[in-house]
Design an enzyme around this catalytic site. Structure first.
Site, PDB file in Angstrom:
ATOM      1  N   SER A   8       0.804  -1.225   0.000  1.00 39.56           N
ATOM      2  CA  SER A   8       0.000   0.000   0.000  1.00 39.56           C
ATOM      3  C   SER A   8       0.837   1.275   0.000  1.00 39.56           C
ATOM      4  O   SER A   8       0.406   2.285  -0.532  1.00 39.56           O
ATOM      5  CB  SER A   8      -0.941   0.005   1.208  1.00 39.56           C
ATOM      6  OG  SER A   8      -0.211  -0.049   2.420  1.00 39.56           O
ATOM      7  N   HIS A  44      -5.100  -3.072  -2.905  1.00 39.93           N
ATOM      8  CA  HIS A  44      -4.658  -2.183  -3.988  1.00 39.93           C
ATOM      9  C   HIS A  44      -4.413  -2.949  -5.285  1.00 39.93           C
ATOM     10  O   HIS A  44      -3.784  -2.423  -6.199  1.00 39.93           O
ATOM     11  CB  HIS A  44      -3.385  -1.441  -3.562  1.00 39.93           C
ATOM     12  CG  HIS A  44      -3.609  -0.593  -2.359  1.00 39.93           C
ATOM     13  ND1 HIS A  44      -4.089   0.694  -2.423  1.00 39.93           N
ATOM     14  CD2 HIS A  44      -3.480  -0.874  -1.034  1.00 39.93           C
ATOM     15  CE1 HIS A  44      -4.218   1.182  -1.195  1.00 39.93           C
ATOM     16  NE2 HIS A  44      -3.855   0.245  -0.339  1.00 39.93           N
ATOM     17  N   LYS A  82     -11.446   0.842  -2.580  1.00 39.79           N
ATOM     18  CA  LYS A  82     -10.436   1.565  -3.365  1.00 39.79           C
ATOM     19  C   LYS A  82     -10.863   1.543  -4.848  1.00 39.79           C
ATOM     20  O   LYS A  82     -11.757   2.290  -5.203  1.00 39.79           O
ATOM     21  CB  LYS A  82      -9.065   0.999  -3.066  1.00 39.79           C
ATOM     22  CG  LYS A  82      -8.835   1.083  -1.527  1.00 39.79           C
ATOM     23  CD  LYS A  82      -7.468   0.779  -1.084  1.00 39.79           C
ATOM     24  CE  LYS A  82      -7.382   0.539   0.421  1.00 39.79           C
ATOM     25  NZ  LYS A  82      -7.747   1.657   1.267  1.00 39.79           N
TER      26      LYS A  82
HETATM   27  C1  LIG Z   1      -3.348  -3.266   2.186  1.00 40.71           C
HETATM   28  C2  LIG Z   1      -4.583  -2.772   2.868  1.00 40.71           C
HETATM   29  N1  LIG Z   1      -5.351  -3.637   3.529  1.00 40.71           N
HETATM   30  C3  LIG Z   1      -6.478  -3.263   4.137  1.00 40.71           C
HETATM   31  C4  LIG Z   1      -6.884  -1.956   4.134  1.00 40.71           C
HETATM   32  C5  LIG Z   1      -8.111  -1.568   4.884  1.00 40.71           C
HETATM   33  O1  LIG Z   1      -9.211  -1.526   4.020  1.00 40.71           O
HETATM   34  P1  LIG Z   1     -10.464  -0.618   4.373  1.00 40.71           P
HETATM   35  O2  LIG Z   1     -10.089   0.777   4.061  1.00 40.71           O
HETATM   36  O3  LIG Z   1     -11.560  -1.164   3.499  1.00 40.71           O
HETATM   37  O4  LIG Z   1     -10.745  -0.821   5.820  1.00 40.71           O
HETATM   38  C6  LIG Z   1      -6.129  -1.007   3.431  1.00 40.71           C
HETATM   39  C7  LIG Z   1      -6.546   0.392   3.317  1.00 40.71           C
HETATM   40  O5  LIG Z   1      -6.630   1.224   4.080  1.00 40.71           O
HETATM   41  C8  LIG Z   1      -4.940  -1.417   2.806  1.00 40.71           C
HETATM   42  O6  LIG Z   1      -4.168  -0.529   2.177  1.00 40.71           O
END
Ligand SMILES: Cc1ncc(COP(=O)(O)O)c(C=O)c1O
Length: 383
Positions: free
Chosen positions: A182, A210, A240
């Protein structure tokens, strides 16, 4: 002063001194890419809305129709009365898209990871994590109560060493990694990780927050490079590229049934609003129909890295590691003066000493603006 407020103020003062204080900024997103902040119109390179689907008429229309039919909220946990009919449709679509037997939708990506990992690992479990995994993977691993061992970033040899030393002492082992990292934008070596996992009877989970919608023809990192790597646990988020909200796991029918029975963040949290589920279904329709559109964010990121003289982008995320927090904040302010919103990312989101600008590219970023940004970064930020 009450001890509670004193505690809060001291913590905040410490954060300010270390340039780690964070503030919420009102941001009006007028379309997929332009935002308004403090009365200024800026071109955002900081949203994760890679396909600009949060603003797509078909996605918004599906959300509005779902509110009209089912209401604004789901009213209860999915296991009580919150399981509106749109869930079954979305889960079937996700499973088919990811080539899995079944899927389970959670309230968010964060809730997915903090529900899935404890359900599979537990106290006698071993959880190996790539050291740069997202914070909610760490949170899920800690909640599991098992032994948690980070391995060096994308270092298969280190993962193997840790398994060789610790696997035998644990009933079960899980290897978890971001599919697309990320904050770094690189991809995990999924095929090699799966081979090591199989060697030690460990279970591989990739977090494609992502990856879905933007790599592997939109199907995620397990499908990158025109191959299909059969990762048994494909987790991701709908927040996303999908342009909505919610998290998911695609896996075997038995694993999904176990989640519905044991994952605490699914059982003890209210179901998603129908609008979020309907929007995600509409977004999947668009992505499946237009893989060429899904390829655009990575293409634009590659155009940018070529022009800026940076290593070639592998995903829509391009990091420019600066180091010191203050310098990263100053670079972000400089870009804002040039009309770009590029938020500085600081520890603990990234490791100490690696504060950075994190740029995200979307399908609709105009090429001439990407060229202008690349020139400014090359000449004023990287020099
Ligand atoms: C790699 C990763 N996993 C999980 C999440 C969490 O997802 P969410 O924003 O739907 O809670 C994110 C984002 O914030 C992320 O970048």
């Amino acid at each position: 002063m009450h001890s509670l407020d004193r505690f809060a103020r001291e913590k905040l003062d410490d954060l300010r001194q270390r340039h780690l204080y964070r503030a919420l900024n009102d941001t009006l997103r007028e379309d997929g890419i332009w935002v308004e902040r403090d009365g200024r119109r800026l071109l955002s390179f900081s949203c994760n809305d890679y396909l600009n689907l949060t603003q797509h008429p078909a996605v918004k229309g599906a959300a509005i129709a779902a509110i009209a039919e089912y209401g604004a909220g789901s009213g209860a946990s999915r296991l009580v009365t919150g399981n509106h009919p749109l869930y079954a449709e979305l889960e079937a679509r996700l499973a088919a898209f990811k080539n899995a037997e079944a899927a389970c939708v959670f309230g968010s990506g964060y809730l997915a990871n903090t529900g899935i990992i404890p359900t599979l690992a537990g106290r006698n479990g071993l959880v190996l994590l790539d050291e740069l995994s997202h914070a909610c993977i760490y949170a899920g691993a800690q909640l599991s109560g098992g032994k948690v061992l980070p391995f060096r970033h994308n270092d298969i040899g280190h993962a193997r060493e840790l398994l060789a030393a610790h696997r035998a002492a644990h009933d079960r082992a899980l290897i978890v990694t971001d599919g697309v990292f990320s904050m770094d934008g690189d991809l995990a070596p999924i095929a090699d990780l799966l081979a090591v996992a199989d060697e030690y009877d460990a279970w591989l989970m990739s977090d494609d927050a992502h990856g879905i919608g933007v790599v592997g023809g939109g199907r995620g990192s397990s499908f990158a490079g025109n191959t299909h790597i059969p990762v048994p646990l494909q987790m991701g988020t709908l927040s996303k590229a999908i342009g909505s909200y919610g998290g998911y796991l695609c896996a075997s029918a038995a694993v999904i049934e176990l989640m519905r029975n044991r994952a605490r963040t699914l059982i003890y949290s209210t179901g998603l609003p129908p609008a979020s589920v309907a929007a995600a279904i509409a977004a999947l329709d668009l992505i499946e129909r237009e893989p060429a559109y899904a390829a655009l964010p990575v293409k634009k990121a590659k155009d940018f890295t070529a022009r800026a003289g940076l290593p070639e982008a592998q995903s829509p995320i391009v990091p420019i590691v600066i180091g010191e927090e203050q310098t990263a904040l100053a670079a972000s302010r400089y870009l804002e003066d040039e009309g770009f919103l590029v938020v500085a990312i600081r520890p603990p989101t990234v490791p100490a000493g690696t504060a950075r600008l994190r740029l995200t590219f979307t399908a609709q970023h105009p090429d001439h603006e990407i060229e202008r940004l690349a020139e400014i970064i090359r000449e004023k930020v990287l020099m």
